[in-house]
Design an enzyme around this catalytic site. Structure first.
Site, PDB file in Angstrom:
ATOM      1  N   CYS A  93       0.816  -1.229   0.000  1.00  0.00           N
ATOM      2  CA  CYS A  93       0.000   0.000   0.000  1.00  0.00           C
ATOM      3  C   CYS A  93       0.844   1.271   0.000  1.00  0.00           C
ATOM      4  O   CYS A  93       0.330   2.352  -0.281  1.00  0.00           O
ATOM      5  CB  CYS A  93      -0.935  -0.004   1.200  1.00  0.00           C
ATOM      6  SG  CYS A  93      -2.093  -1.367   1.132  1.00  0.00           S
TER       7      CYS A  93
ATOM      8  N   HIS B  70      -3.445   7.171   2.302  1.00  0.00           N
ATOM      9  CA  HIS B  70      -3.796   5.858   1.764  1.00  0.00           C
ATOM     10  C   HIS B  70      -5.178   5.495   2.295  1.00  0.00           C
ATOM     11  O   HIS B  70      -5.487   5.733   3.463  1.00  0.00           O
ATOM     12  CB  HIS B  70      -2.750   4.837   2.195  1.00  0.00           C
ATOM     13  CG  HIS B  70      -3.162   3.429   1.921  1.00  0.00           C
ATOM     14  ND1 HIS B  70      -3.551   3.011   0.664  1.00  0.00           N
ATOM     15  CD2 HIS B  70      -3.271   2.347   2.735  1.00  0.00           C
ATOM     16  CE1 HIS B  70      -3.873   1.728   0.716  1.00  0.00           C
ATOM     17  NE2 HIS B  70      -3.720   1.300   1.966  1.00  0.00           N
TER      18      HIS B  70
ATOM     19  N   ASN C 225     -10.035  -0.248  -0.662  1.00  0.00           N
ATOM     20  CA  ASN C 225      -8.573  -0.162  -0.621  1.00  0.00           C
ATOM     21  C   ASN C 225      -8.005  -0.740  -1.922  1.00  0.00           C
ATOM     22  O   ASN C 225      -8.018  -1.954  -2.113  1.00  0.00           O
ATOM     23  CB  ASN C 225      -8.070  -0.938   0.599  1.00  0.00           C
ATOM     24  CG  ASN C 225      -6.559  -0.881   0.752  1.00  0.00           C
ATOM     25  OD1 ASN C 225      -5.851  -0.427  -0.142  1.00  0.00           O
ATOM     26  ND2 ASN C 225      -6.074  -1.357   1.881  1.00  0.00           N
TER      27      ASN C 225
END
Ligand code: UT7
Length: 333
Positions: free
Chosen positions: A116, A256, A286
């Site tokens: 990520c 994020h 996500n």
């Protein structure tokens, strides 16, 4: 001598059409819309369903949009770095495949894997080629097809992730705009809590690994959550301090998009109000390396030249970090 900075001069994104809603997930695993919304902030995510399509196809779509909108000839691109955890294949790299698909004949290309945090790692890496005047046009792509490594029988992970791609063009700037600072960190001991067991050199694919469902992402949510809250907030606060930025100076936080609660905690620690926090987790979930460029893409028209922007991420590895940049162009139409 005037300092050369690497500035983002264009941003683009691509998400697949198919929408996987919380309601639909209720039919697949033991979960419910209320739990998912209150614990994560996610309402729906996009899934790449077309036969024969992969990460490189989403990446190439994003890069083609970027080339068009910035009037850039694919032949002039020097370098493409692709941040991804879900490459099309182990050999060749997804960056090479994207370069081929967009006809960037003169570019060299490579993948960077930091889960990520991949986009900010790649942005920091790519900026060095610009700052040193080595290359003129560098494209950073963040793309993940998380649906290819998610177990849709595992409610701990399948409610979180989605597919998507985002890309930015980096060019040199001599007017004090662009990237100013980055803090990048990692701690490999965190792999215990977030990993994919099989398919790599440690546990190559066998009938057994497939039968045991070891080719899917495993996540122990709580320890990852705790580390994410602490570390994303720590680096965001640190980068503000060492660049003498108060919360008033920060125009935007681009976090994020893993969990709305992690985002809120980071913004609180920075003293930044909700109105300055980019958010699209509710519609994309996500998307791993794609979350940050997808946010920039969604909010581009609201950005102004000179805006102080903090990017912050945390992910598998563990990896985490933050970047401070000054936005380089007025995006208002
Ligand atoms: O981007 C990469 C980095 N990843 C992250 O940053 C993710 C970090 N972790 C998280 O975002 C959160 O930990 C999750 C969203 C994954 C889970 O939320 P949580 O608040 O930490 O829930 P939990 O795992 O502590 O589970 C709480 C309860 C449990 O039930 P009991 O033991 O209290 O009865 C779980 O079994 O919720 C249950 N649960 C669910 N219930 C409905 C877990 N998953 C689900 C679900 N639907 N999908």
């Amino acid at each position: 001598m005037t300092k050369i900075r690497a500035a983002i001069t264009g941003v683009s994104g691509y998400v697949p059409n198919y929408i996987l809603t919380n309601k639909e997930l209720e039919k697949m695993v033991d979960t419910n819309d209320e739990w998912i919304t209150s614990r994560t902030g996610i309402h729906e995510r996009r899934i790449l369903k077309e036969e024969g399509k992969a990460s490189s196809d989403m990446g190439a779509e994003a890069v083609n949009i970027l080339l068009n909108k910035t009037n850039t000839d694919a032949k002039d691109v020097d370098l493409i770095i692709c941040a991804t955890t879900t490459p099309d294949m182990f050999v060749a790299s997804t960056a090479c495949i994207i370069a081929d698909k967009v006809n960037a004949k003169n570019a060299f290309a490579y993948d960077l894997m930091a889960a990520c945090s991949g986009f900010i790692y790649a942005l920091a890496t790519g900026s060095k080629f610009i700052e040193t005047n080595t290359y003129q046009k560098v494209i950073i792509v963040g793309v993940d097809m998380m649906s290819s490594i998610i177990d849709y029988q595992d409610r701990a992970t399948c409610i979180i992730f989605g597919d998507g791609a985002g890309a930015v063009l980096l060019e040199k700037n001599t007017e004090e705009l662009g990237l100013y600072d980055s803090i990048l960190k990692s701690d490999g001991s965190g792999r215990e809590f977030l990993h994919m067991k099989a398919g790599g050199s440690l546990n190559p694919a066998t009938l057994e690994t497939v039968k045991n469902r070891e080719h899917y992402v495993f996540q122990d949510g709580q320890p990852v959550f705790k580390s994410a809250v602490k570390n994303m907030a720590d680096v965001s606060e640190e980068i503000m301090k060492r660049n003498n930025l108060s919360s008033n100076d920060v125009a935007w936080l681009v976090p994020h998009q893993a969990n709305k609660r992690i985002i809120d905690a980071t913004a609180r620690r920075m003293g930044v109000g909700d109105e300055k926090v980019m958010l699209n987790i509710e519609k994309y979930g996500n998307t791993t390396a794609a979350t940050i460029p997808l946010c920039l893409w969604d909010y581009e028209e609201r950005l102004n030249k000179g805006d102080n922007i903090i990017l912050a991420a945390f992910g598998g590895g563990f990896t985490w970090g933050s970047i401070y940049l000054k936005w380089a162009y007025d995006s208002k139409k």
